[in-house]
Scaffold this motif. Structure first.
Motif, PDB file in Angstrom:
ATOM      1  N   MET A 196       0.860  -1.135   0.097  1.00 39.75           N
ATOM      2  CA  MET A 196      -0.144   0.045  -0.007  1.00 39.75           C
ATOM      3  C   MET A 196       0.793   1.271   0.060  1.00 39.75           C
ATOM      4  SD  MET A 196      -2.740  -1.047   2.770  1.00 39.75           S
ATOM      5  CE  MET A 196      -3.883   0.116   2.745  1.00 39.75           C
ATOM      6  N   SER A 197       2.041   1.092   0.797  1.00 37.49           N
ATOM      7  CA  SER A 197       2.849   2.282   0.787  1.00 37.49           C
ATOM      8  C   SER A 197       3.768   2.358  -0.227  1.00 37.49           C
ATOM      9  CB  SER A 197       3.704   2.204   1.962  1.00 37.49           C
ATOM     10  OG  SER A 197       4.430   3.364   2.102  1.00 37.49           O
ATOM     11  N   LEU A 198       3.991   1.441  -0.958  1.00 34.25           N
ATOM     12  CA  LEU A 198       4.927   1.311  -2.127  1.00 34.25           C
ATOM     13  C   LEU A 198       4.567   1.734  -3.522  1.00 34.25           C
ATOM     14  CD1 LEU A 198       7.920   0.068  -2.642  1.00 34.25           C
ATOM     15  CD2 LEU A 198       6.791  -2.140  -3.344  1.00 34.25           C
ATOM     16  N   VAL A 199       3.280   1.511  -3.869  1.00 37.02           N
ATOM     17  CA  VAL A 199       2.680   2.172  -5.037  1.00 37.02           C
ATOM     18  C   VAL A 199       2.879   3.658  -4.993  1.00 37.02           C
ATOM     19  CG1 VAL A 199       0.399   2.499  -6.415  1.00 37.02           C
ATOM     20  CG2 VAL A 199       0.779   0.609  -5.143  1.00 37.02           C
ATOM     21  N   PRO A 200       2.478   4.712  -4.159  1.00 38.84           N
ATOM     22  CA  PRO A 200       2.975   6.052  -4.411  1.00 38.84           C
ATOM     23  C   PRO A 200       4.139   6.314  -4.317  1.00 38.84           C
ATOM     24  CG  PRO A 200       1.800   5.669  -2.145  1.00 38.84           C
ATOM     25  CD  PRO A 200       1.569   4.360  -3.111  1.00 38.84           C
ATOM     26  N   ALA A 201       5.041   5.563  -3.482  1.00 39.69           N
ATOM     27  CA  ALA A 201       6.397   5.576  -3.371  1.00 39.69           C
ATOM     28  C   ALA A 201       7.149   5.401  -4.817  1.00 39.69           C
ATOM     29  CB  ALA A 201       7.177   4.998  -2.402  1.00 39.69           C
ATOM     30  N   VAL A 202       6.767   4.492  -5.352  1.00 38.32           N
ATOM     31  CA  VAL A 202       7.577   3.990  -6.669  1.00 38.32           C
ATOM     32  C   VAL A 202       6.845   5.234  -7.915  1.00 38.32           C
ATOM     33  CG1 VAL A 202       7.555   2.363  -8.617  1.00 38.32           C
ATOM     34  CG2 VAL A 202       7.792   1.574  -6.071  1.00 38.32           C
ATOM     35  N   ALA A 203       5.707   5.453  -7.773  1.00 39.58           N
ATOM     36  CA  ALA A 203       5.108   6.465  -8.645  1.00 39.58           C
ATOM     37  C   ALA A 203       5.803   7.911  -8.546  1.00 39.58           C
ATOM     38  CB  ALA A 203       3.381   6.493  -8.286  1.00 39.58           C
ATOM     39  N   SER A 204       6.031   8.280  -7.365  1.00 39.11           N
ATOM     40  CA  SER A 204       6.442   9.538  -7.164  1.00 39.11           C
ATOM     41  C   SER A 204       8.070   9.315  -7.762  1.00 39.11           C
ATOM     42  CB  SER A 204       6.942   9.891  -5.504  1.00 39.11           C
ATOM     43  OG  SER A 204       7.587  10.900  -5.477  1.00 39.11           O
ATOM     44  N   ALA A 205       8.840   8.264  -7.274  1.00 36.85           N
ATOM     45  CA  ALA A 205      10.206   8.052  -8.041  1.00 36.85           C
ATOM     46  C   ALA A 205       9.983   8.240  -9.428  1.00 36.85           C
ATOM     47  CB  ALA A 205      11.059   6.747  -7.633  1.00 36.85           C
ATOM     48  N   MET A 206       9.191   7.544 -10.205  1.00 34.72           N
ATOM     49  CA  MET A 206       8.998   7.617 -11.468  1.00 34.72           C
ATOM     50  C   MET A 206       8.754   9.002 -12.128  1.00 34.72           C
ATOM     51  SD  MET A 206       9.434   4.470 -13.049  1.00 34.72           S
ATOM     52  CE  MET A 206       8.536   4.511 -14.615  1.00 34.72           C
ATOM     53  N   ALA A 207       7.808   9.683 -11.480  1.00 32.05           N
ATOM     54  CA  ALA A 207       7.483  11.023 -11.769  1.00 32.05           C
ATOM     55  C   ALA A 207       8.548  11.730 -11.948  1.00 32.05           C
ATOM     56  CB  ALA A 207       6.263  11.635 -10.846  1.00 32.05           C
ATOM     57  N   GLN A 208       9.678  11.834 -10.974  1.00 36.09           N
ATOM     58  CA  GLN A 208      10.797  12.443 -10.806  1.00 36.09           C
ATOM     59  C   GLN A 208      11.864  11.848 -11.515  1.00 36.09           C
ATOM     60  OE1 GLN A 208      11.703  12.205  -6.485  1.00 36.09           O
ATOM     61  NE2 GLN A 208       9.962  12.930  -6.010  1.00 36.09           N
ATOM     62  N   LYS A 209      11.691  10.866 -12.322  1.00 38.30           N
ATOM     63  CA  LYS A 209      12.693  10.313 -13.285  1.00 38.30           C
ATOM     64  C   LYS A 209      13.950   9.830 -12.647  1.00 38.30           C
ATOM     65  CE  LYS A 209      10.380  12.229 -17.301  1.00 38.30           C
ATOM     66  NZ  LYS A 209      10.840  13.200 -18.500  1.00 38.30           N
ATOM     67  N   SER A 210      13.945   9.489 -11.261  1.00 42.67           N
ATOM     68  CA  SER A 210      15.088   9.137 -10.587  1.00 42.67           C
ATOM     69  C   SER A 210      15.232   7.800 -10.478  1.00 42.67           C
ATOM     70  CB  SER A 210      15.072   9.777  -9.041  1.00 42.67           C
ATOM     71  OG  SER A 210      15.993   9.297  -8.055  1.00 42.67           O
ATOM     72  N   ARG A 211      16.188   7.304 -11.338  1.00 44.94           N
ATOM     73  CA  ARG A 211      16.775   5.930 -11.498  1.00 44.94           C
ATOM     74  C   ARG A 211      17.295   5.386 -10.096  1.00 44.94           C
ATOM     75  NH1 ARG A 211      17.424   3.705 -16.733  1.00 44.94           N
ATOM     76  NH2 ARG A 211      19.427   2.577 -15.993  1.00 44.94           N
ATOM     77  N   TYR A 212      18.019   6.204  -9.491  1.00 40.98           N
ATOM     78  CA  TYR A 212      18.750   6.055  -8.156  1.00 40.98           C
ATOM     79  C   TYR A 212      17.377   5.565  -7.221  1.00 40.98           C
ATOM     80  CZ  TYR A 212      20.723   6.718  -3.588  1.00 40.98           C
ATOM     81  OH  TYR A 212      20.875   6.506  -2.354  1.00 40.98           O
ATOM     82  N   GLU A 213      16.413   6.309  -7.116  1.00 41.24           N
ATOM     83  CA  GLU A 213      15.515   6.221  -6.238  1.00 41.24           C
ATOM     84  C   GLU A 213      14.571   5.289  -6.522  1.00 41.24           C
ATOM     85  OE1 GLU A 213      14.611   6.554  -2.438  1.00 41.24           O
ATOM     86  OE2 GLU A 213      15.871   7.848  -3.306  1.00 41.24           O
ATOM     87  N   LEU A 214      14.238   5.038  -7.672  1.00 40.32           N
ATOM     88  CA  LEU A 214      13.405   3.872  -8.102  1.00 40.32           C
ATOM     89  C   LEU A 214      14.010   2.610  -7.910  1.00 40.32           C
ATOM     90  CD1 LEU A 214      10.930   2.775  -9.758  1.00 40.32           C
ATOM     91  CD2 LEU A 214      12.476   2.847 -11.770  1.00 40.32           C
ATOM     92  N   ASN A 215      15.172   2.326  -8.060  1.00 37.53           N
ATOM     93  CA  ASN A 215      15.977   0.971  -7.596  1.00 37.53           C
ATOM     94  C   ASN A 215      16.138   0.674  -6.142  1.00 37.53           C
ATOM     95  OD1 ASN A 215      18.114  -1.118  -8.066  1.00 37.53           O
ATOM     96  ND2 ASN A 215      19.371   0.056  -6.817  1.00 37.53           N
ATOM     97  N   ARG A 216      16.131   1.903  -5.552  1.00 40.90           N
ATOM     98  CA  ARG A 216      16.284   2.130  -3.975  1.00 40.90           C
ATOM     99  C   ARG A 216      14.845   1.382  -3.322  1.00 40.90           C
ATOM    100  NH1 ARG A 216      17.719   7.014  -0.036  1.00 40.90           N
ATOM    101  NH2 ARG A 216      18.557   6.003   1.666  1.00 40.90           N
ATOM    102  N   ARG A 217      13.930   2.017  -3.782  1.00 39.83           N
ATOM    103  CA  ARG A 217      12.718   1.773  -3.308  1.00 39.83           C
ATOM    104  C   ARG A 217      12.267   0.200  -3.513  1.00 39.83           C
ATOM    105  NH1 ARG A 217       9.534   7.630  -3.628  1.00 39.83           N
ATOM    106  NH2 ARG A 217      11.248   8.872  -2.801  1.00 39.83           N
ATOM    107  N   VAL A 218      12.255  -0.289  -4.905  1.00 41.91           N
ATOM    108  CA  VAL A 218      11.915  -1.328  -5.392  1.00 41.91           C
ATOM    109  C   VAL A 218      12.731  -2.388  -4.605  1.00 41.91           C
ATOM    110  CG1 VAL A 218      11.777  -2.885  -7.347  1.00 41.91           C
ATOM    111  CG2 VAL A 218      11.166  -0.452  -7.606  1.00 41.91           C
ATOM    112  N   ARG A 219      14.075  -2.095  -4.575  1.00 45.04           N
ATOM    113  CA  ARG A 219      14.859  -3.152  -3.902  1.00 45.04           C
ATOM    114  C   ARG A 219      14.483  -3.260  -2.443  1.00 45.04           C
ATOM    115  NH1 ARG A 219      21.649  -2.869  -3.841  1.00 45.04           N
ATOM    116  NH2 ARG A 219      21.920  -5.086  -2.645  1.00 45.04           N
ATOM    117  N   MET A 220      14.501  -2.357  -1.721  1.00 53.22           N
ATOM    118  CA  MET A 220      13.975  -2.367  -0.490  1.00 53.22           C
ATOM    119  C   MET A 220      12.610  -3.218  -0.018  1.00 53.22           C
ATOM    120  SD  MET A 220      14.797   1.245   1.479  1.00 53.22           S
ATOM    121  CE  MET A 220      13.849   0.534   3.014  1.00 53.22           C
ATOM    122  N   GLY A 221      11.692  -2.982  -1.090  1.00 50.22           N
ATOM    123  CA  GLY A 221      10.403  -3.470  -0.869  1.00 50.22           C
ATOM    124  C   GLY A 221      10.527  -5.060  -0.986  1.00 50.22           C
ATOM    125  N   LEU A 222      11.245  -5.433  -2.242  1.00 51.61           N
ATOM    126  CA  LEU A 222      11.327  -6.764  -2.281  1.00 51.61           C
ATOM    127  C   LEU A 222      12.114  -7.584  -1.245  1.00 51.61           C
ATOM    128  CD1 LEU A 222      11.966  -6.744  -6.189  1.00 51.61           C
ATOM    129  CD2 LEU A 222      10.112  -7.822  -4.917  1.00 51.61           C
TER     130      LEU A 222
END
Length: 541
Positions: free
Chosen positions: A309-335
Motif C-alpha cells: 500500500m505504501s509502495l505504490v505511491p512511493a514508486v510512482a513518485s520516483a517515476m514522476a521525478q525520473k530518478s533511477r537511483y531512487e526507483l532502484n532503492r525503493r523497489v529493492r527495499m520492498g522486495l
C-alpha cells in the motif's frame, strides 16, 4: 546531492508509511484473532464453513467496485503532488469518490437481491442469509477506499491505519456478541449475525474516514488543495478517463483471485459432496481450509500488505521525478522486506502448525485439529510467494505497468483452477489439493512479477543475490532453534502451548540478531526506519 536528499526524504516517508500500516495491521490481526478464535469456538468448523462461503462472492464484488481505484487514486494524487499540482490531486479524489459511491450502491444491490441464487450456485442454498447480511458493507468499503487512496497518495497513512483497527474492533465487539446471542437459532443464523457485525464495523470505519477528512479541512491542512488552481485544470471527464485507464487493468488483475476463490468454493464444496461427503462434512473441510489454515497463513502477510500500500505511491513518485537511483532503492527495499518477512514466517508455520491450531481452537475435536494443522503445513509455503506477489504487484502498479499484474494474476488463476480440478477430486488428496493449488498460483504470479520488474526497469533496477542469502541463512538457523526449544520446553513442561510460544519468542530473537549480524539491512536503510537511528547505534555496539 539534492536528488539524494530528496530521495532520502521520499524513502523515509515510504518506510514510515509502511511501518505505520504494519503496526496497524498487526493490531488489526490481533483483534481479528480475538474475534475469529472465539467465533470459531462458538460456530465450530461447520459454522465457520458457512461464514466463509459468503466471502468469495463478496470479495469478487469488492474487487469489481473498488480494487483498482484506491491504487489509481494514490498513484495519480502522488504524481500530481510531485508536479506541484495540488488542485489536480483534489480533482482526482472528488471524481473518484462519486464513482466509487455509485459502484458501491450497484454492487450492494446485486449481492442483496441475488443472495438466494448465489447460495444455490455455491451448492448450499441455506446460506443465503449470510450473503444478505454482508451485502451493505460493499457500499461502506467503496467509500472507505476513496478516502484511503487519497490519503495514501499524500503519504498520510495514519487515517488508513486507524480505520483498519476500527474495522477489526467493530467486528470483535458487534459481530462476536451477535453470533453468541443467536447461536441457539442454528449455525447459519449465527454466522449471518456475525457477518452483520462485520458490516457494522465497515460502517464505523467509513464514518471515521469522513471525520478525518472534515477535521483536516477545518485545521487548514488541506488549504493547498482547496486553493485556486495555479494552472489550467482538465475537465472532470478527463480526470475520470485517467482514473479508469489506471484502475481498470488493476481491477481486472485484482478480480482474478476473488473470482478464483469463488470458483474454489464451488469446486471444493461440490467435488467433496460428489465424493460422498455430507453437507456438514463439506462445510467443515472448507471451514478448516479457509478459517483455520488460511487465517494463520494470512497473519504475517499483514506486513507485506502494508508495504504494498505504501509502495505504490512511493514508486510512482520516483517515476514522476525520473530518478533511477531512487526507483532502484525503493523497489529493492520492498522486495527485500518481502523476503525477510515471508520466508521465516512460512517456515515457522510449517514447524508449529499443530500447536498453533490446538492453542487457538480449543473447542475443536482432535480430528479437526489434525485436519487444520495438516492444511496449514500444506498452505504455509504460499505465504512466501504471497509476500513476493503483493510486493511485485505494487511495484508494477507504481511503475505505471498496470497491465503486467493483470496478465500475471490471470496466469496464476488458470494454474489455481487447473490444480483444483486435478487434485481435489482425488480421494487421497481431496481438500489438501486446494491448498497445493494456492501455493502453485502464488508462485506463478510472484515469478512472473519479478521478471516483468526487471524487464520494465530497463537496467535501473538491480537485484542482488546477497539480499536473499542472509534471510535464507537466518531462517535455517531459526528453524533449528525453534525445533529444539519447542521439543525441549514442551517435553519438559508437558505443555505444547508454552513450548510453541517459547519457540516463537526465541526464534524471532535469533532471526533478528542474525539478520543484522549478516548485514541484510544497511545502516543507510536503518536510518530511514522510524527509530532506526537508535537501532543502528545498538547494532553497531
Amino acid at each position: 546531492m539534492q536528488e539524494q536528499n530528496a530521495g532520502r526524504a521520499g524513502a523515509r516517508a515510504f518506510v514510515t508509511g509502511a511501518a505505520v500500516l504494519s503496526l496497524a495491521g498487526i493490531i488489526s490481526k490481533v483483534l481479528g484473532m480475538l474475534y475469529r478464535v472465539p467465533l470459531s469456538n462458538v460456530l465450530g468448523t461447520e459454522g465457520m464453513g458457512v461464514y466463509q462461503m459468503a466471502y468469495p462472492v463478496y470479495q469478487t464484488l469488492v474487487s469489481i467496485s473498488t480494487a483498482g481505484l484506491p491504487a489509481a487514486i494514490s498513484q495519480l494524487v502522488a504524481r500530481n503532488l510531485a508536479a506541484d499540482d495540488a488542485h489536480g490531486a483534489k480533482a482526482v479524489f472528488t471524481v473518484a469518490l462519486k464513482l466509487l459511491t455509485w459502484m458501491g450502491v450497484i454492487s450492494t444491490a446485486i449481492m442483496l437481491l441475488g443472495a438466494p441464487l448465489i447460495a444455490r450456485v455455491i451448492g448450499d442454498a441455506a446460506i443465503w442469509p449470510t450473503i444478505m447480511m454482508l451485502s451493505p458493507s460493499l457500499l461502506f468499503v467503496a467509500i472507505i477506499c476513496a478516502y484511503r487512496g487519497y490519503f495514501q497518495g499524500m503519504q498520510r497513512m495514519m487515517p488508513t491505519a486507524v480505520s483498519q483497527v476500527i474495522e477489526q474492533g467493530g467486528k470483535l465487539v458487534v459481530g462476536l456478541v451477535l453470533a453468541i446471542l443467536f447461536i441457539k437459532k442454528g449455525v447459519v443464523i449465527a454466522a449471518a449475525m456475525g457477518l452483520l457485525g462485520a458490516t457494522a464495523a465497515e460502517g464505523m470505519a467509513m464514518l471515521w474516514m469522513m471525520f478525518v477528512h472534515r477535521r483536516m479541512k477545518a485545521k487548514g491542512e488541506l488549504a493547498a488543495l482547496d486553493a485556486p488552481p495555479s494552472r489550467p485544470q482538465i475537465p472532470a471527464r478527463q480526470v475520470l478517463e485517467k482514473l479508469l485507464m489506471v484502475a481498470v487493468p488493476i481491477t481486472l488483475g485484482a478480480l482474478a483471485m476473488p473470482l478464483v476463490y469463488s470458483v474454489d468454493a464451488i469446486i471444493v464444496n461440490n467435488l467433496l459432496r460428489g465424493m460422498g461427503y455430507t453437507v456438514e462434512a463439506a462445510r467443515s473441510a472448507y471451514g478448516a481450509l479457509t478459517n483455520d489454515a488460511q487465517t494463520l497463513v494470512n497473519m504475517p502477510a499483514v506486513v507485506t500488505v502494508a508495504l504494498s500500500m505504501s509502495l505504490v505511491p512511493a514508486v510512482a513518485s520516483a517515476m514522476a521525478q525520473k530518478s533511477r537511483y531512487e526507483l532502484n532503492r525503493r523497489v529493492r527495499m520492498g522486495l527485500k522486506i518481502a523476503v525477510m518477512v515471508g520466508l521465516p514466517a512460512s517456515v515457522g508455520l510449517m514447524l508449529l502448525a499443530k500447536p498453533f491450531i490446538g492453542m487457538l481452537y480449543a473447542s475443536h475435536t482432535p480430528e479437526e485439529i489434525e485436519l487444520g494443522a495438516r492444511l496449514t503445513v500444506t498452505l504455509a509455503p504460499s505465504l512466501f510467494f504471497l509476500a513476493l506477489m503483493q510486493t511485485g504487484n505494487a511495484v508494477l502498479q507504481g511503475m505505471g505497468r498496470v497491465n503486467a499484474p493483470v496478465k500475471n494474476l490471470l496466469a496464476g488463476a488458470v494454474v489455481k483452477v487447473v490444480w483444483d480440478l486435478s487434485l481435489v477430486s482425488k480421494p487421497g488428496i481431496n481438500v489438501y489439493g486446494a491448498a497445493m493449488a494456492t501455493t502453485a498460483c502464488y508462485a506463478t504470479v510472484a515469478i512472473l512479477n519479478i521478471v516483468c520488474i526487471l524487464r520494465y526497469g530497463r537496467g535501473a533496477i538491480k537485484l542482488h543475490w546477497r539480499d536473499a542469502l542472509a534471510p535464507v541463512v537466518s531462517t535455517a538457523a531459526m528453524a533449528g532453534v525453534v525445533v529444539l526449544v519447542y521439543k525441549g520446553v514442551g517435553q519438559v513442561l508437558k505443555r505444547p502451548t508454552i513450548g510453541s510460544l517459547a519457540a516463537v519468542a526465541v526464534g524471532v530473537v535469533v532471526y533478528a540478531v542474525l539478520i543484522f549480524a549478516l548485514g541484510a539491512i544497511s545502516r543507510d536503510e536503518l536510518d530511514m526506519i522510524p527509530g532506526g537511528r537508535h537501532l543502528a547505534r545498538f547494532v553497531r555496539r
